[in-house]
Write an enzyme that holds these catalytic residues in place. Structure first.
Site, short mmCIF file in Angstrom:
data_model
loop_
_atom_site.label_atom_id
_atom_site.label_comp_id
_atom_site.label_asym_id
_atom_site.label_seq_id
_atom_site.Cartn_x
_atom_site.Cartn_y
_atom_site.Cartn_z
N ARG A 161 -5.54 -4.67 7.56
CA ARG A 161 -6.57 -5.02 6.59
C ARG A 161 -6.78 -6.53 6.66
O ARG A 161 -5.91 -7.27 7.10
CB ARG A 161 -6.15 -4.62 5.18
CG ARG A 161 -5.82 -3.13 5.00
CD ARG A 161 -5.32 -2.88 3.59
NE ARG A 161 -5.02 -1.46 3.35
CZ ARG A 161 -3.84 -0.90 3.54
NH1 ARG A 161 -2.82 -1.62 3.98
NH2 ARG A 161 -3.65 0.39 3.29
N LYS A 196 -0.51 -2.71 0.71
CA LYS A 196 -0.70 -2.54 -0.73
C LYS A 196 0.66 -2.34 -1.41
O LYS A 196 1.52 -1.63 -0.90
CB LYS A 196 -1.61 -1.35 -1.01
CG LYS A 196 -3.04 -1.56 -0.50
CD LYS A 196 -3.93 -0.37 -0.85
CE LYS A 196 -5.36 -0.62 -0.40
NZ LYS A 196 -6.24 0.53 -0.71
N HIS A 271 -13.73 -4.10 7.61
CA HIS A 271 -12.95 -2.88 7.80
C HIS A 271 -13.30 -2.15 9.10
O HIS A 271 -12.64 -1.18 9.46
CB HIS A 271 -13.16 -1.93 6.61
CG HIS A 271 -11.89 -1.59 5.89
ND1 HIS A 271 -10.93 -2.53 5.54
CD2 HIS A 271 -11.39 -0.40 5.46
CE1 HIS A 271 -9.92 -1.93 4.92
NE2 HIS A 271 -10.17 -0.64 4.87
N ARG A 274 -10.47 -1.97 11.64
CA ARG A 274 -9.42 -1.05 11.18
C ARG A 274 -9.85 0.40 11.44
O ARG A 274 -9.06 1.20 11.93
CB ARG A 274 -9.14 -1.30 9.70
CG ARG A 274 -8.07 -0.39 9.09
CD ARG A 274 -7.74 -0.89 7.68
NE ARG A 274 -6.98 0.05 6.88
CZ ARG A 274 -5.65 0.17 6.93
NH1 ARG A 274 -4.95 -0.59 7.76
NH2 ARG A 274 -5.02 1.03 6.15
N HIS A 297 -0.80 3.95 5.32
CA HIS A 297 -1.27 4.88 4.29
C HIS A 297 -0.09 5.56 3.62
O HIS A 297 0.83 6.04 4.31
CB HIS A 297 -2.18 5.95 4.90
CG HIS A 297 -3.54 5.44 5.27
ND1 HIS A 297 -4.37 6.09 6.18
CD2 HIS A 297 -4.24 4.36 4.85
CE1 HIS A 297 -5.50 5.42 6.30
NE2 HIS A 297 -5.45 4.37 5.51
N TYR A 306 -10.09 10.40 9.43
CA TYR A 306 -10.43 9.95 10.77
C TYR A 306 -10.52 11.11 11.76
O TYR A 306 -11.19 10.99 12.78
CB TYR A 306 -9.41 8.92 11.26
CG TYR A 306 -9.46 7.62 10.50
CD1 TYR A 306 -10.47 6.69 10.75
CD2 TYR A 306 -8.53 7.32 9.52
CE1 TYR A 306 -10.54 5.50 10.04
CE2 TYR A 306 -8.59 6.13 8.81
CZ TYR A 306 -9.60 5.23 9.07
OH TYR A 306 -9.67 4.06 8.37
#
Length: 326
Positions: A161, A196, A271, A274, A297, A306
């Protein structure tokens, strides 16, 4: 209401360790909710209240309708998409759940209100050829150009990111990366990314990205570093400090324009690299669980979107190449 919200936000910081950007989003969303139930609500079904114990499911339902109602110059609507509204409702539901568990309220009125269902939005990836054009766009004859190429190469090589890429410190580069200029085979270098919730992951770095980082660290970074205070940041701005998200965005935008992708109508955002990283890995046969780990994730469900992109690509190739497709 404000005190109850502050208590919930404190819980998110101390016990759940939310990242600063996520916490700011929760704070904004809950401020929007508090303002609504205090001033607007939906009289007479759900009159304005200023106490979480008085909030009913009707208040939350009215707020959900308010979020998606078109803006018309009055407080009647916020004009958010279903996806944006759903994100706000997640914060509201979390707050009410917390208040009920902590005994601040006796019920959880938000539990009865389902969030808006956003439509499926597939991530946008660009082709390998287009990625190559984008990566080669920065001018390597200047320190800024060396930095920009290093940024783009790292983002595509690792699927990082923007916040993860600009947050890189020199210590986050493995010895193989930092010692690439010594002439020895760097092996399979890694970088450490903080995702995150400050979750760490180690991601392999391809040789083109290693070369771009090496060129930046040896020929570009020292010149910009001399203009500012000592910093551990890998990527520096013109004043010698860590680059910002805006600088990264401008870099990607400028590269898209310089490569001609913008003129061709190809949309490139922070993004995009990514998304392209994940899509190209899956098209190359990578295991979904591996891609999940590389992207950072928490759930494989997030990564599965995806597979829909690659399925669309396969259908397109099949429809144009198979003799019995039409």
């Amino acid at each position: 209401m404000e005190r109850a919200v502050d208590r919930y936000l404190q819980h998110l910081v101390v016990e759940r360790g939310l990242a600063a950007n996520t916490l700011s989003a929760y704070r904004r969303d809950l401020a929007r909710y508090v303002e609504f139930v205090q001033q607007v609500a939906d009289p007479p079904v759900a009159p304005p209240v200023d106490d979480p114990t008085l909030v009913q499911a009707a208040h939350v339902s009215a707020f959900v309708r308010h979020l998606q109602r078109p803006v018309d110059g009055s407080p009647s609507g916020a004009g958010l998409s279903a996806r944006s509204a759903a994100r706000v409702v997640v914060a509201v539901r979390g707050a009410h759940r917390f208040w009920a568990l902590e005994g601040l309220t006796t019920t959880d009125p938000a539990a009865e209100v389902p969030p808006p269902t956003p439509g499926m939005r597939l991530p946008k990836a660009i082709s390998v050829r287009e990625v190559t054009r984008l990566l080669e766009a920065p001018d390597p004859s200047t320190p800024a150009g060396l930095r920009d190429r290093a940024l783009l190469e790292v983002m595509y090589s690792t699927g990082a990111r923007v916040s993860e890429a600009i947050g890189l410190d020199v210590d986050d580069l493995s010895a193989a990366v930092r010692g690439a200029s010594d002439g020895e085979d760097p092996g399979l270098p890694f970088i450490r990314l903080f995702g995150k919730g400050s979750k760490q992951r180690m991601v392999p770095l391809g040789r083109p990205a290693v070369a771009a980082l090496d060129a930046w660290l040896v020929r570009g970074r020292p010149e910009l570093s001399a203009k500012g205070k000592a910093t551990a940041a890998v990527l520096l701005n013109a004043r010698g400090g860590r680059i910002s998200r805006q600088t990264a965005w401008n870099t990607i935008k400028a590269a898209a324009e310089r490569s001609g992708l913008t003129e061709e109508g190809v949309e490139v955002t922070p993004h995009t690299l990514r998304h392209s990283f994940a899509t190209h890995l899956l098209e190359g046969g990578a295991d979904l669980r591996v891609v999940q780990e590389l992207l950072g994730h928490a759930s494989v469900t997030t990564t599965q979107v995806y597979t829909l992109v690659t399925a669309d690509s396969l259908r397109e190739v099949w429809s144009t190449a198979h003799p019995r497709a039409r």
